[in-house]
Design a protein around this motif. Structure first.
Motif, PDB file in Angstrom:
ATOM      1  N   PHE A  27       0.780  -1.226   0.000  1.00  0.00           N
ATOM      2  CA  PHE A  27       0.000   0.000   0.000  1.00  0.00           C
ATOM      3  C   PHE A  27       0.820   1.289   0.000  1.00  0.00           C
ATOM      4  CE2 PHE A  27      -2.545  -3.321   1.963  1.00  0.00           C
ATOM      5  CZ  PHE A  27      -3.683  -3.264   1.180  1.00  0.00           C
ATOM      6  N   GLN A  28       2.029   1.292   0.520  1.00  0.00           N
ATOM      7  CA  GLN A  28       2.718   2.552   0.714  1.00  0.00           C
ATOM      8  C   GLN A  28       3.647   2.946  -0.422  1.00  0.00           C
ATOM      9  OE1 GLN A  28       4.581   2.759   4.517  1.00  0.00           O
ATOM     10  NE2 GLN A  28       2.689   2.438   5.636  1.00  0.00           N
ATOM     11  N   GLY A  29       4.167   2.006  -1.159  1.00  0.00           N
ATOM     12  CA  GLY A  29       4.996   2.368  -2.292  1.00  0.00           C
ATOM     13  C   GLY A  29       6.389   2.838  -1.946  1.00  0.00           C
ATOM     14  N   ILE A  30       6.843   2.659  -0.714  1.00  0.00           N
ATOM     15  CA  ILE A  30       8.179   3.082  -0.307  1.00  0.00           C
ATOM     16  C   ILE A  30       8.956   1.855   0.134  1.00  0.00           C
ATOM     17  CG2 ILE A  30       9.524   4.524   1.258  1.00  0.00           C
ATOM     18  CD1 ILE A  30       7.054   6.306   1.529  1.00  0.00           C
ATOM     19  N   PRO A  31       9.929   1.420  -0.644  1.00  0.00           N
ATOM     20  CA  PRO A  31      10.694   0.234  -0.235  1.00  0.00           C
ATOM     21  C   PRO A  31      11.499   0.511   1.018  1.00  0.00           C
ATOM     22  CG  PRO A  31      11.709   1.292  -2.121  1.00  0.00           C
ATOM     23  CD  PRO A  31      10.410   1.991  -1.896  1.00  0.00           C
ATOM     24  N   ASN A  32      11.598  -0.480   1.869  1.00  0.00           N
ATOM     25  CA  ASN A  32      12.328  -0.327   3.125  1.00  0.00           C
ATOM     26  C   ASN A  32      13.314  -1.473   3.282  1.00  0.00           C
ATOM     27  OD1 ASN A  32      13.030   0.708   5.623  1.00  0.00           O
ATOM     28  ND2 ASN A  32      11.526  -0.535   6.694  1.00  0.00           N
ATOM     29  N   ILE A  33      14.518  -1.146   3.646  1.00  0.00           N
ATOM     30  CA  ILE A  33      15.576  -2.140   3.826  1.00  0.00           C
ATOM     31  C   ILE A  33      16.024  -2.052   5.273  1.00  0.00           C
ATOM     32  CG2 ILE A  33      17.896  -2.813   3.106  1.00  0.00           C
ATOM     33  CD1 ILE A  33      17.182  -1.338   0.433  1.00  0.00           C
ATOM     34  N   SER A  34      16.033  -3.171   5.974  1.00  0.00           N
ATOM     35  CA  SER A  34      16.284  -3.149   7.413  1.00  0.00           C
ATOM     36  C   SER A  34      17.305  -4.205   7.806  1.00  0.00           C
ATOM     37  CB  SER A  34      14.965  -3.399   8.169  1.00  0.00           C
ATOM     38  OG  SER A  34      15.174  -3.350   9.562  1.00  0.00           O
ATOM     39  N   LEU A  35      18.301  -3.781   8.584  1.00  0.00           N
ATOM     40  CA  LEU A  35      19.319  -4.688   9.109  1.00  0.00           C
ATOM     41  C   LEU A  35      19.237  -4.673  10.633  1.00  0.00           C
ATOM     42  CD1 LEU A  35      22.370  -3.573   6.931  1.00  0.00           C
ATOM     43  CD2 LEU A  35      20.819  -5.455   6.483  1.00  0.00           C
ATOM     44  N   PRO A  36      18.680  -5.694  11.270  1.00  0.00           N
ATOM     45  CA  PRO A  36      18.658  -5.732  12.734  1.00  0.00           C
ATOM     46  C   PRO A  36      20.062  -5.684  13.309  1.00  0.00           C
ATOM     47  CG  PRO A  36      17.176  -7.371  11.813  1.00  0.00           C
ATOM     48  CD  PRO A  36      17.963  -6.825  10.669  1.00  0.00           C
ATOM     49  N   VAL A  37      20.224  -4.963  14.423  1.00  0.00           N
ATOM     50  CA  VAL A  37      21.540  -4.772  15.028  1.00  0.00           C
ATOM     51  C   VAL A  37      21.605  -5.439  16.399  1.00  0.00           C
ATOM     52  CG1 VAL A  37      23.229  -3.054  15.800  1.00  0.00           C
ATOM     53  CG2 VAL A  37      21.912  -2.650  13.716  1.00  0.00           C
ATOM     54  N   PHE A  38      20.888  -4.882  17.380  1.00  0.00           N
ATOM     55  CA  PHE A  38      20.884  -5.435  18.730  1.00  0.00           C
ATOM     56  C   PHE A  38      19.460  -5.687  19.188  1.00  0.00           C
ATOM     57  CE2 PHE A  38      24.912  -2.780  19.526  1.00  0.00           C
ATOM     58  CZ  PHE A  38      25.733  -3.837  19.191  1.00  0.00           C
ATOM     59  N   SER A  39      19.336  -6.567  20.185  1.00  0.00           N
ATOM     60  CA  SER A  39      18.032  -6.852  20.774  1.00  0.00           C
ATOM     61  C   SER A  39      18.201  -7.111  22.263  1.00  0.00           C
ATOM     62  CB  SER A  39      17.405  -8.078  20.089  1.00  0.00           C
ATOM     63  OG  SER A  39      16.146  -8.370  20.642  1.00  0.00           O
ATOM     64  N   LEU A  40      17.346  -6.476  23.073  1.00  0.00           N
ATOM     65  CA  LEU A  40      17.340  -6.672  24.519  1.00  0.00           C
ATOM     66  C   LEU A  40      15.920  -6.973  24.970  1.00  0.00           C
ATOM     67  CD1 LEU A  40      19.601  -3.729  25.759  1.00  0.00           C
ATOM     68  CD2 LEU A  40      20.157  -6.157  25.853  1.00  0.00           C
ATOM     69  N   ASN A  41      15.768  -7.990  25.816  1.00  0.00           N
ATOM     70  CA  ASN A  41      14.450  -8.375  26.303  1.00  0.00           C
ATOM     71  C   ASN A  41      14.255  -7.908  27.742  1.00  0.00           C
ATOM     72  OD1 ASN A  41      13.637  -9.860  23.949  1.00  0.00           O
ATOM     73  ND2 ASN A  41      15.056 -11.461  24.584  1.00  0.00           N
ATOM     74  N   SER A  42      13.033  -7.453  28.018  1.00  0.00           N
ATOM     75  CA  SER A  42      12.649  -7.133  29.391  1.00  0.00           C
ATOM     76  C   SER A  42      11.602  -8.148  29.829  1.00  0.00           C
ATOM     77  CB  SER A  42      12.073  -5.718  29.482  1.00  0.00           C
ATOM     78  OG  SER A  42      11.595  -5.454  30.780  1.00  0.00           O
ATOM     79  N   PRO A  43      11.991  -9.176  30.551  1.00  0.00           N
ATOM     80  CA  PRO A  43      11.043 -10.255  30.883  1.00  0.00           C
ATOM     81  C   PRO A  43       9.899  -9.807  31.774  1.00  0.00           C
ATOM     82  CG  PRO A  43      13.130 -10.559  32.032  1.00  0.00           C
ATOM     83  CD  PRO A  43      13.349  -9.460  31.065  1.00  0.00           C
ATOM     84  N   THR A  44      10.114  -8.842  32.659  1.00  0.00           N
ATOM     85  CA  THR A  44       9.036  -8.437  33.579  1.00  0.00           C
ATOM     86  C   THR A  44       7.951  -7.644  32.875  1.00  0.00           C
ATOM     87  OG1 THR A  44      10.203  -6.420  34.228  1.00  0.00           O
ATOM     88  CG2 THR A  44      10.619  -8.408  35.534  1.00  0.00           C
ATOM     89  N   ALA A  45       8.272  -7.078  31.708  1.00  0.00           N
ATOM     90  CA  ALA A  45       7.264  -6.342  30.940  1.00  0.00           C
ATOM     91  C   ALA A  45       6.870  -7.084  29.666  1.00  0.00           C
ATOM     92  CB  ALA A  45       7.790  -4.956  30.583  1.00  0.00           C
ATOM     93  N   ASN A  46       7.566  -8.183  29.381  1.00  0.00           N
ATOM     94  CA  ASN A  46       7.307  -8.968  28.186  1.00  0.00           C
ATOM     95  C   ASN A  46       7.409  -8.120  26.917  1.00  0.00           C
ATOM     96  OD1 ASN A  46       6.739 -11.270  26.694  1.00  0.00           O
ATOM     97  ND2 ASN A  46       4.516 -10.986  26.824  1.00  0.00           N
ATOM     98  N   ILE A  47       8.465  -7.308  26.862  1.00  0.00           N
ATOM     99  CA  ILE A  47       8.716  -6.494  25.672  1.00  0.00           C
ATOM    100  C   ILE A  47      10.165  -6.699  25.238  1.00  0.00           C
ATOM    101  CG2 ILE A  47       6.994  -4.725  26.202  1.00  0.00           C
ATOM    102  CD1 ILE A  47       9.257  -2.971  27.227  1.00  0.00           C
ATOM    103  N   THR A  48      10.426  -6.380  23.991  1.00  0.00           N
ATOM    104  CA  THR A  48      11.765  -6.501  23.416  1.00  0.00           C
ATOM    105  C   THR A  48      12.170  -5.165  22.809  1.00  0.00           C
ATOM    106  OG1 THR A  48      11.424  -8.841  22.914  1.00  0.00           O
ATOM    107  CG2 THR A  48      13.204  -7.722  21.752  1.00  0.00           C
TER     108      THR A  48
END
Length: 566
Positions: free
Chosen positions: A42-63
């Motif tokens: 729908f948007q017509g804008i290509p996006n290229i993404s390279l994940p770098v780091f990830s940290l999890n917060s278990p008490t909030a269940n978010i990343t």
């Protein structure tokens, strides 16, 4: 601003995540090329993404996910070159920004009704969620509230700034898990608008940034630190928040390191570049020990050239390299900020309307190739968006005619010698319009003794007409030796005349009668094709080409143009 409804593609490189134990390497070791992932139609804008780091917060269940993202919108000259490089940015950890700025205030109370509030539309993002809303008012409590526009069960709370009328101090968003996200770090920028036909400038709160996350027990689980840069101007103080550190309590942190620069920050930078330049992002454990890091290398240019993964001892683990299309600066841009590398006095390049999109050069300065640590390559080809053109004829103004969507061909070259004859007859091939553009070049024979004062000119006429001067529309100067003619009869009678003899060429160009297609181009870029190569191979492992035409009409785009509220 108008929008285009077209296909878009999320092109994602799967680096994998880094855990804070530091036992797993980061990266694409098992991949030989970037994998094409999710597709947004729908948007017509290509996006290229390279994940770098990830940290999890278990008490909030978010990343907390940090990724490096590329979009061709960032290649427009109208957009600021980021702290990473042209077209690139690191993912926002959480922000609230206006969809379109129409009001300098964050909200306002409707005239004649003190119990109704209105505002611009705001977009928000936080780790794992997003949406859009406007500011309204609770009819019972008369408190400001966020009214969801997109489907969402998030609750949006607003704290007014009691020191500044119609300004917000803090936004707070509570998700369905009970986590609370606090946005109270504010960017202040200049807002320009017309009021009663007079341009004026004022300051607005242009963005609110996430600073804290609390879990359902109201325990702070994530803290985001910013460097606040300010700059004094004639209308007030500009303010920019630059993220420095993300801390997930009991887990670890991500720190941002910027290139040291002398002097105070320049926030309204006239050269279109972020004053800050990112040097590294670093992953640390809960003991503040360095685990992993990425270095961003632009080597003195506006472009990100390398992304280098380093271990805690600064040894290189792996490297990503980036190449771009015709990387250079241009003096002219189309209405969307993309390059017009076009020379009006060179008929070989066609006859384009001034400042209209040049589909051959619009993708200059955009990402061309990602070279992966394994040696695999992913190549991207971009092209301008298109919609059906309501103006199907050529455009004439200012003494020139332009043919944006027509091929202009050299149809004939007259090799003349006035010692042999002054008259040449030429017939225009079929399939061309009755307007020709002539490029003239000649050389005089040596003067005869006794005639030194005879003018060294050989002129010409086509059908007894000397033609019209062709002007460079950018500076209104004549294009040397180029004239244009309206043709009403054939064959063409071309007559050369002058008191002296000479020889040369008269090159005739004409636009075709048939358009290339029925479309108008511009509105930003879309993906045209992708190629993936295994290490050392020149033959694509995969090749994907994207078409945007109507299914039953290959000459007409399926793109649509929407109004400012679409």
């Amino acid at each position: 601003m108008k929008k285009i409804l077209l296909s878009a593609f999320l092109l994602t490189a799967l680096l994998g995540n880094v855990n804070v134990s530091g036992q797993d390497k980061i990266g694409l070791q098992k991949y030989d090329y970037v994998i094409n992932g999710e597709t947004n139609m729908f948007q017509g804008i290509p996006n290229i993404s390279l994940p770098v780091f990830s940290l999890n917060s278990p008490t909030a269940n978010i990343t907390i996910n940090l990724s490096l993202n590329y979009t061709t919108e960032g290649a427009s000259a109208f957009n600021l070159i980021s702290d990473v490089g042209k077209g690139w940015s690191l993912s926002s950890m959480g922000s609230i920004v206006r969809a379109k700025t129409r009001h300098e205030d964050d909200f306002f109370i409707s005239d004649g009704n003190v119990y109704e509030a209105k505002s611009d539309v705001y977009y928000y993002t936080y780790p794992g969620g997003n949406g859009k809303f406007y500011i309204g008012m609770d009819k019972t409590t008369h408190e400001l509230i966020g009214v969801n526009i997109s489907p969402s069960n998030d609750k949006i709370f607003i704290t007014k700034d009691n020191t500044k009328p119609n300004k917000v101090k803090t936004f707070s968003i509570v998700d369905t898990k009970g986590n609370k996200y606090v946005f109270d770090k504010i960017n202040i920028n200049i807002f320009e608008r017309l009021k009663n036909d007079i341009e004026f400038k004022t300051l607005i709160n242009s963005g609110f940034f996430l600073s804290k996350i609390y879990n359902i027990k109201n325990e702070e689980v994530v803290n985001l630190e910013y460097e606040t840069a300010i700059q004094e101007t004639s209308i007030g103080t500009l303010q920019q928040q630059k993220i420095k550190k993300i801390t997930v309590q009991g887990i670890g942190s991500i720190e941002y390191q910027y290139v040291n620069k002398m002097g105070p920050p320049i926030l309204n930078n006239a050269n279109g570049r972020d004053w800050y330049i990112l040097d590294k992002v670093m992953l640390k454990n809960f003991k503040n020990q360095l685990i992993n890091q990425y270095a961003f290398k632009n080597w003195g240019s506006d472009y990100l050239k390398e992304l280098i993964n380093l271990d805690k001892n600064n040894n290189q683990i792996q490297k990503f390299s980036f190449e771009y299309n015709t990387e250079t600066g241009y003096p002219y841009f189309d209405h969307y900020g993309y390059p017009i590398d076009y020379h009006y006095c060179n008929l070989e390049e066609g006859l384009l309307t001034p400042f209209k999109t040049n589909r051959n050069t619009m993708s200059y300065n955009t990402l061309k190739r990602i070279i992966l640590p394994t040696g695999g390559i992913t190549e991207y080809e971009f092209e301008p968006h298109s919609i059906k053109d309501s103006q199907l004829n050529n455009i004439c103004f200012g003494g020139n005619c332009y043919y944006d969507n027509y091929d202009v061909d050299k149809i004939y070259t007259v090799n003349f010698d006035t010692k042999l004859t002054n008259i040449y007859n030429v017939t225009i091939p079929s399939g061309y319009q009755n307007k020709i553009f002539a490029k003239y070049n000649y050389t005089m024979y040596p003067n005869q003794p006794g005639n030194p004062s005879i003018p060294n000119d050989i002129d010409y006429q086509i059908n007894n007409n000397t033609g019209n001067v062709f002007l460079d529309p950018y500076n209104q100067t004549e294009c040397p030796e180029i004239n244009w003619f309206d043709i009403t009869t054939q064959p063409l009678k071309i007559a050369f005349y002058g008191l002296k003899k000479g020889y040369g060429t008269l090159e005739l160009y004409a636009p075709k009668q048939q358009r290339k297609d029925n479309n108008e181009y511009g509105f930003g870029l879309r993906i045209k094709s992708t190629k993936n190569f295994n290490p050392g191979s020149s033959i694509p492992l995969s090749y994907t080409k994207y078409e945007y035409n109507i299914f039953n009409d290959s000459q007409t785009s399926s793109g649509s143009q929407l109004g400012p509220f679409g």
